[in-house]
Design a protein around this motif. Structure first.
Motif, short mmCIF file in Angstrom:
data_model
loop_
_atom_site.label_atom_id
_atom_site.label_comp_id
_atom_site.label_asym_id
_atom_site.label_seq_id
_atom_site.Cartn_x
_atom_site.Cartn_y
_atom_site.Cartn_z
N ALA A 1 -7.94 2.81 -2.68
CA ALA A 1 -8.09 3.71 -1.54
C ALA A 1 -9.33 4.57 -1.71
CB ALA A 1 -6.87 4.61 -1.40
N ILE A 2 -9.87 5.01 -0.60
CA ILE A 2 -11.02 5.91 -0.61
C ILE A 2 -10.56 7.15 0.15
CG2 ILE A 2 -13.46 6.19 0.04
CD1 ILE A 2 -12.23 2.74 0.25
N PHE A 3 -10.56 8.29 -0.54
CA PHE A 3 -9.93 9.49 0.04
C PHE A 3 -10.93 10.33 0.81
CE2 PHE A 3 -7.18 7.89 -3.26
CZ PHE A 3 -5.95 7.88 -2.62
N TYR B 1 -8.68 1.89 7.90
CA TYR B 1 -9.06 3.29 7.77
C TYR B 1 -8.24 4.07 8.79
CZ TYR B 1 -11.84 4.29 11.97
OH TYR B 1 -12.22 4.54 13.26
N GLY B 2 -7.89 5.28 8.44
CA GLY B 2 -7.03 6.09 9.30
C GLY B 2 -6.13 6.92 8.41
N SER B 3 -5.58 7.97 8.98
CA SER B 3 -4.73 8.88 8.21
C SER B 3 -3.65 8.11 7.43
CB SER B 3 -4.09 9.86 9.21
OG SER B 3 -3.23 10.71 8.55
N HIS B 4 -3.51 8.43 6.16
CA HIS B 4 -2.48 7.84 5.28
C HIS B 4 -2.58 6.32 5.15
CE1 HIS B 4 -0.30 11.58 4.54
NE2 HIS B 4 -0.62 11.90 5.78
N SER B 5 -3.78 5.76 5.31
CA SER B 5 -3.86 4.29 5.22
C SER B 5 -3.50 3.79 3.83
CB SER B 5 -5.21 3.77 5.69
OG SER B 5 -6.24 4.49 5.13
N ALA B 6 -3.70 4.61 2.79
CA ALA B 6 -3.34 4.16 1.43
C ALA B 6 -1.84 3.81 1.36
CB ALA B 6 -3.67 5.24 0.41
N ASP B 7 -1.01 4.61 2.05
CA ASP B 7 0.43 4.35 2.01
C ASP B 7 0.77 3.03 2.71
OD1 ASP B 7 0.65 6.81 0.79
OD2 ASP B 7 0.98 7.87 2.65
N LEU B 8 0.05 2.74 3.78
CA LEU B 8 0.30 1.48 4.50
C LEU B 8 -0.12 0.29 3.65
CD1 LEU B 8 0.55 3.54 6.81
CD2 LEU B 8 -0.61 1.92 8.28
N ILE B 9 -1.26 0.44 2.97
CA ILE B 9 -1.77 -0.66 2.14
C ILE B 9 -0.83 -0.91 0.97
CG2 ILE B 9 -3.68 -1.27 0.56
CD1 ILE B 9 -4.30 -1.63 3.61
N GLN B 10 -0.20 0.16 0.48
CA GLN B 10 0.75 -0.03 -0.63
C GLN B 10 1.88 -0.96 -0.22
OE1 GLN B 10 0.19 1.16 -3.80
NE2 GLN B 10 1.74 -0.40 -4.07
N GLU B 11 2.35 -0.81 1.03
CA GLU B 11 3.42 -1.71 1.51
C GLU B 11 2.92 -3.16 1.53
OE1 GLU B 11 5.17 -0.72 5.32
OE2 GLU B 11 6.12 -2.67 5.45
N VAL B 12 1.67 -3.35 1.97
CA VAL B 12 1.13 -4.71 2.02
C VAL B 12 1.06 -5.31 0.61
CG1 VAL B 12 -0.80 -6.15 2.77
CG2 VAL B 12 -0.21 -4.11 4.07
#
Ligand code: NAD
Length: 445
Positions: free
Chosen positions: A338-340, A401-412
């Motif tokens: 992720a890129i914060f 990219y978008g708010s909280h995208s790291a959390d979505l990518i974790q699910e993937v």
């Protein structure tokens, strides 16, 4: 001579995790740390930047305060308080690591360790030996080789985190992860930020469409970018570069940040242990993290494979599992990151660009933050997600990219580890209203 089961050099995320896991599995550990506990991640990397990023996020929300019915808000920005909060977060986590390492099986030696031979290391005149040794020495910032000597101060990411004042202007060389995170943070703090990048687009590991949208978003927020630009000199005035049209340009800046990558931290004394390494690529390891001396392992940034704290931690588990003869199925090929920035970006697996470059048959499914109820309720309507799958439907990657995208990518990442198809994802019930529905929406398209 002190005899132990395992010697670990370096107490960053790789080293301290290896120590903790070894001790839990009954091994006696000696771990050496010459500097502060926690390595780059805790002291001058992930944690302090995320602490700053939270300040930046709050400032950005305040800028939108009228959208929330808070009119004519006024605030004074106290940079010293920002630094103080960051230092408190670090020291609280550092004491957590010290507690972790207070396990009776672990001896922590706060000194620099050097190899004496392939089985022995020396620290402060004392010799230590073990049948297994783990090298977890981390990385150092790279610098550009320029023709003209640089006479002014040039900061690396550690220096920027320890500034005691907020610079009026900042020129960042490199639009990689470090460059983009600091550009976003200092722009929100009120510094005038200019980024000079050699490549055509920022964040080369990210899907180019998403990287472009993120860059444009930062431009809209006030950051200036010069892409396809080659830095030729750093002078008293600022950074001199040749732009994409061949024009020589100088960006004046109070401070200059060099963010052109990190290199594995290797030492001459590694020669005495007899394993292969180089300054550029780090310690050579095989798929089990074993060096060319099989009883010596190298994990984390030191082996230059995947310079991420979570990669280092999982490499630590895998190396110790090798030592204790335990098998595992850790998938190092599925490495989310992720890129914060504001907004955040994240990715795992293949991008659309990579599929095209490598001729991989794929389907690409998109969805947008602006079509998600929770995102609109949060006033976070900017963002796009691209889900990449094989023609048979197996998920191969996801970039967003978008708010909280790291959390979505974790699910993937979890789904990819289980070879999930897009159709199966579409049938997994997601809580409404959440941002995770953005992922489900992509799967449904
Ligand atoms: P990077 O490799 O991500 O980016 C460096 C950038 O500098 C590239 O875009 C490159 O094209 C550019 N560059 C190189 N030479 C240049 C030149 N002469 N002029 C202009 N631009 C030039 O490196 P980084 O951003 O320094 O980060 C270092 C490491 O730390 C990375 O491995 C990164 O993954 C890790 N890190 C991760 C996180 C995170 O996961 N959130 C945060 C910070 C750092």
């Amino acid at each position: 001579m002190t005899q132990t089961d395992i010697i670990i050099i370096g107490a960053g995320p790789g080293g301290y995790r290896a120590a903790e896991y070894s001790a839990k599995n009954g091994l006696k550990v000696v771990i050496f740390e010459a500097d502060r506990m926690g390595g780059t991640c805790l002291n001058v990397g992930c944690i302090p930047t995320k602490s700053f990023a939270r300040n930046a996020e709050i400032i950005q929300t305040l800028k939108d305060s009228e959208a929330f019915g808070l009119n004519d808000l006024e605030y004074q920005f106290d940079f010293h308080k920002v630094i103080q909060r960051k230092d408190e977060v670090i020291s609280s986590l550092r004491s957590g690591i010290e507690t972790l390492l207070s396990h009776p099986n672990i001896t922590l030696v706060k000194a620099e360790a050097q190899f004496r031979d392939a089985h022995t290391v020396t620290a402060e005149g004392e010799n230590y030996t073990a049948p297994h040794i783990i090298v977890a020495t981390g990385s150092v910032p790279k610098t550009l080789r320029l023709e003209q000597p640089v006479r002014r101060r040039v900061l690396d990411s550690s220096d920027l985190l320890s500034l005691d004042h907020l610079p009026q202007s900042l020129c960042i060389i490199g639009a990689g992860v470090i460059g983009m995170e600091f550009a976003s943070i200092f722009n929100a703090f009120g510094t005038q930020v200019t980024v000079v990048e050699f490549l055509k687009e920022c964040l080369p590991m990210l899907d180019s469409d998403i990287a472009k949208r993120l860059r444009k978003s930062l431009e809209k927020q006030g950051v200036t970018f010069h892409l396809q630009s080659r830095v030729t000199a750093i002078t008293d005035e600022g950074v001199v570069f040749t732009d994409k049209k061949g024009k020589v340009v100088t960006v004046e800046a109070e401070e200059v940040l060099m963010a052109v990558g990190r290199a594995p931290r290797v030492f001459d004394h590694f020669n005495r242990a007899g394993f292969d390494y180089s300054e550029r690529t780090g310690v050579a390891v095989d798929e089990h993290l074993q060096t060319t001396q099989p009883h010596i392992y190298a994990i984390g940034d030191a082996n230059g494979r995947q310079m991420l704290a979570h990669a280092a931690e999982m490499q630590a588990i895998h190396a110790v599992n090798q030592i204790i003869g335990k098998s595992d199925d850790i998938r190092f090929d599925i490495m989310p990151s992720a890129i914060f920035t504001l907004p955040e970006a994240a990715c795992v697996g293949l991008s659309e660009d990579r599929c095209k470059e490598q001729g991989i048959d794929h389907v690409c499914k998109k969805s947008f933050w602006r079509a998600n109820g929770k995102a609109l309720a949060m006033n976070e309507s900017e963002g796009m997600l691209k889900l990449i799958a094989s023609p048979q439907g197996e998920i191969l990657g996801c970039h967003a990219y978008g708010s909280h995208s790291a959390d979505l990518i974790q699910e993937v990442s979890a789904l990819m580890c289980r070879h999930t198809t897009v159709e199966q994802l579409a049938h997994i019930i997601h809580i409404h209203p959440t941002l995770s529905e953005i992922l489900q929406s992509a799967a449904e398209t």
